[in-house]
Scaffold this motif. Structure first.
Motif, PDB file in Angstrom:
ATOM      1  N   GLY A 164       0.624  -1.290  -0.036  1.00  0.00           N
ATOM      2  CA  GLY A 164       0.026  -0.013   0.010  1.00  0.00           C
ATOM      3  C   GLY A 164       0.899   1.327  -0.061  1.00  0.00           C
ATOM      4  N   PHE A 169      -3.491   2.459  -5.189  1.00  0.00           N
ATOM      5  CA  PHE A 169      -4.270   1.593  -4.616  1.00  0.00           C
ATOM      6  C   PHE A 169      -4.797   0.422  -5.742  1.00  0.00           C
ATOM      7  N   VAL A 266      -8.002  -3.732   1.649  1.00  0.00           N
ATOM      8  CA  VAL A 266      -8.348  -2.408   1.543  1.00  0.00           C
ATOM      9  C   VAL A 266      -7.852  -1.293   2.827  1.00  0.00           C
ATOM     10  N   ILE A 267      -8.134  -2.117   4.100  1.00  0.00           N
ATOM     11  CA  ILE A 267      -7.721  -1.420   5.104  1.00  0.00           C
ATOM     12  C   ILE A 267      -6.423  -1.168   5.313  1.00  0.00           C
ATOM     13  N   ILE A 269      -4.008  -1.231   2.868  1.00  0.00           N
ATOM     14  CA  ILE A 269      -3.602  -0.494   1.797  1.00  0.00           C
ATOM     15  C   ILE A 269      -3.772   1.060   2.528  1.00  0.00           C
ATOM     16  N   GLN A 270      -4.755   1.445   2.969  1.00  0.00           N
ATOM     17  CA  GLN A 270      -4.942   2.581   3.549  1.00  0.00           C
ATOM     18  C   GLN A 270      -4.126   3.149   4.640  1.00  0.00           C
ATOM     19  N   ALA A 271      -3.761   1.780   5.475  1.00  0.00           N
ATOM     20  CA  ALA A 271      -2.698   2.184   6.399  1.00  0.00           C
ATOM     21  C   ALA A 271      -1.462   2.312   5.949  1.00  0.00           C
ATOM     22  N   LYS A 273      -0.346   4.047   3.407  1.00  0.00           N
ATOM     23  CA  LYS A 273      -0.388   5.590   3.023  1.00  0.00           C
ATOM     24  C   LYS A 273       0.332   6.254   3.814  1.00  0.00           C
ATOM     25  N   THR A 274       0.014   5.838   5.419  1.00  0.00           N
ATOM     26  CA  THR A 274       0.551   6.730   6.433  1.00  0.00           C
ATOM     27  C   THR A 274       1.460   5.681   7.306  1.00  0.00           C
ATOM     28  N   ALA A 284      -3.691   0.065  12.145  1.00  0.00           N
ATOM     29  CA  ALA A 284      -4.473  -0.056  10.854  1.00  0.00           C
ATOM     30  C   ALA A 284      -5.768  -0.349  10.809  1.00  0.00           C
ATOM     31  N   SER A 289     -13.282   0.952  10.782  1.00  0.00           N
ATOM     32  CA  SER A 289     -13.065   0.080   9.814  1.00  0.00           C
ATOM     33  C   SER A 289     -13.399  -1.433   9.983  1.00  0.00           C
TER      34      SER A 289
END
Length: 316
Positions: A164, A169, A266-267, A269-271, A273-274, A284, A289
Motif C-alpha cells: 500500500g 491503490f 483495503v484497510i 492499503i490505507q494504512a 499510505k501513512t 491500521a 474499519s
C-alpha cells in the motif's frame, strides 16, 4: 424306604445348593474381571455428567495413534515438504541476488518484516529503488508474500501495508489478492498431497467441527469462504491446510480467497499510505474499519443463509 429316600433327596439338594453357590461365585468373579478391564469413572463424575454430556464425550473425535505404515508415509510427506521449503528458500536467495547493489546500511533492512519498524525501514529502501528497478522490486515483494502464504508463516500483514505504501491503490489491491490466492492455493496443494494424515491426527476436533459447517453451506460454499476470509473465526493457515481434507473444491477455495481478502486488504492499503507515521500494526484497524469489515462479512454470508432457509422450507 422312606428314610432312604429322604436321605437321597437331602443329598441331591445339598449338591444342587453347592453347584448353585459355585456358579454364583464364578459369575461374581467374571463380573469383577470385566469391571477391572473397563475404564473407571469416579461416582461423583458419573453424577455430574448428564446423558447429553456423556453423548457429547462419545461423539468428540479423539486423536488416533498412527499405524507403522501411516508413520512411514507421514515421514515421507515431511521430507517432501522440507524439500519444497528448501527449494523455495533457494528461490528467495535468487531474488536477493538479482536485486540492485545496496550499501551496507540498506542491506540490513532487506528482510521480511517482523514488526512495523522493520516494515518502515524496508519501505524506505524499496521506495528508493522502485522507480529505477520497478519490476525487480515488485517481483521481490510478490515472491516473499507467496512464500509466507505457502508455508503459513506470519508476516503477510506487514507486506500488505508495504504494498500500500509502494504502489497506487488498484495495483496494490490486485497484488495482495493475487499473492494471497496463489500462496493459499499452493498451501492447499501441499496439504492435499502430503498433509492429510497430519491434519486429521493433530486437529481432529477442529477439523470435524469445520467439516460440519462446510456441509451446512455446501450449496453456497463460495459465500462461506468469503465470510471466513473476512473474519478471524478461523486462522487463515488452518483454512489453507484443512480445506482439501474436508472437501472444499480448489476453484471455490482459490476464487473465494482472491475475493475474500479484498476488504481487509483495503484497510491495509490505507494504512500503508501513512506507514511512516505508524507505531504499531494495530493502528491500521480502527473501530470504524472493523465495523465495515464485519458488515461486509455478514452480507457475504446472507445469500447462503437465505438459500438454506428456503431449502428447509421446501423440504418441510
Amino acid at each position: 424306604m422312606s428314610c432312604c429316600t429322604g436321605v437321597a433327596m437331602s443329598a441331591d439338594e445339598g449338591i444342587t445348593m453347592r453347584n448353585g453357590r459355585t456358579k454364583a461365585l464364578q459369575e461374581h468373579s467374571l463380573d469383577q474381571v470385566a469391571t477391572s478391564l473397563l475404564p473407571q469413572v469416579p461416582p461423583q463424575e458419573q453424577q455430574d455428567l448428564n446423558p447429553q454430556q456423556q453423548q457429547q464425550q462419545q461423539a468428540t473425535p479423539q486423536k488416533q495413534a498412527m499405524s507403522a505404515d501411516e508413520k512411514k508415509a507421514t515421514k515421507k510427506s515431511l521430507v517432501i515438504v522440507a524439500g519444497i521449503f528448501v527449494a523455495s528458500l533457494v528461490t528467495m536467495c535468487y531474488v536477493y541476488a538479482i536485486f540492485p547493489e545496496l550499501n551496507a546500511s540498506e542491506k540490513q533492512h532487506l528482510k521480511i518484516p517482523r514488526d512495523i519498524q522493520d516494515a518502515k525501514m524496508l519501505a524506505k529502501v524499496l521506495d528508493r529503488y522502485k522507480d529505477m528497478y520497478y519490476f525487480e522490486v515488485m517481483f521481490g515483494v510478490v515472491v516473499a508474500y507467496v512464500f509466507l502464504q505457502t508455508f503459513a508463516i506470519p508476516g503477510s500483514l506487514f507486506l500488505s501495508i508495504l504494498l500500500g505504501f509502494l504502489y497506487k491503490f488498484p495495483i496494490a489491491l490486485f497484488l495482495i489478492c493475487f499473492c494471497s490466492a496463489l500462496g493459499a492455493t499452493l498451501c492447499y496443494t501441499l496439504s492435499n498431497l502430503v498433509g492429510r494424515r497430519l491434519i486429521r491426527h493433530f486437529w481432529p476436533k477442529k477439523t470435524s467441527e469445520w467439516s460440519k459447517h462446510v456441509e451446512e453451506y455446501r450449496d453456497s460454499l463460495f459465500n462461506y469462504m468469503l465470510f471466513l476470509r473476512m473474519t478471524p473465526i478461523l486462522p487463515n493457515w488452518f483454512i489453507n491446510l484443512a480445506s482439501p481434507v474436508i472437501g472444499v473444491p480448489l476453484h471455490i477455495f482459490a476464487l473465494g480467497t482472491f475475493c475474500g481478502v479484498a476488504p481487509p486488504s483495503v484497510i491495509a492499503i490505507q494504512a500503508g499510505k501513512t506507514l511512516q507515521k505508524m507505531t504499531s500494526s494495530s493502528e491500521a484497524f480502527s473501530w470504524t474499519s472493523m465495523g465495515i469489515l464485519m458488515a461486509c462479512a455478514c452480507a457475504s454470508l446472507l445469500p447462503g443463509l437465505l438459500k438454506n432457509k428456503f431449502k428447509h422450507k421446501k423440504e418441510a
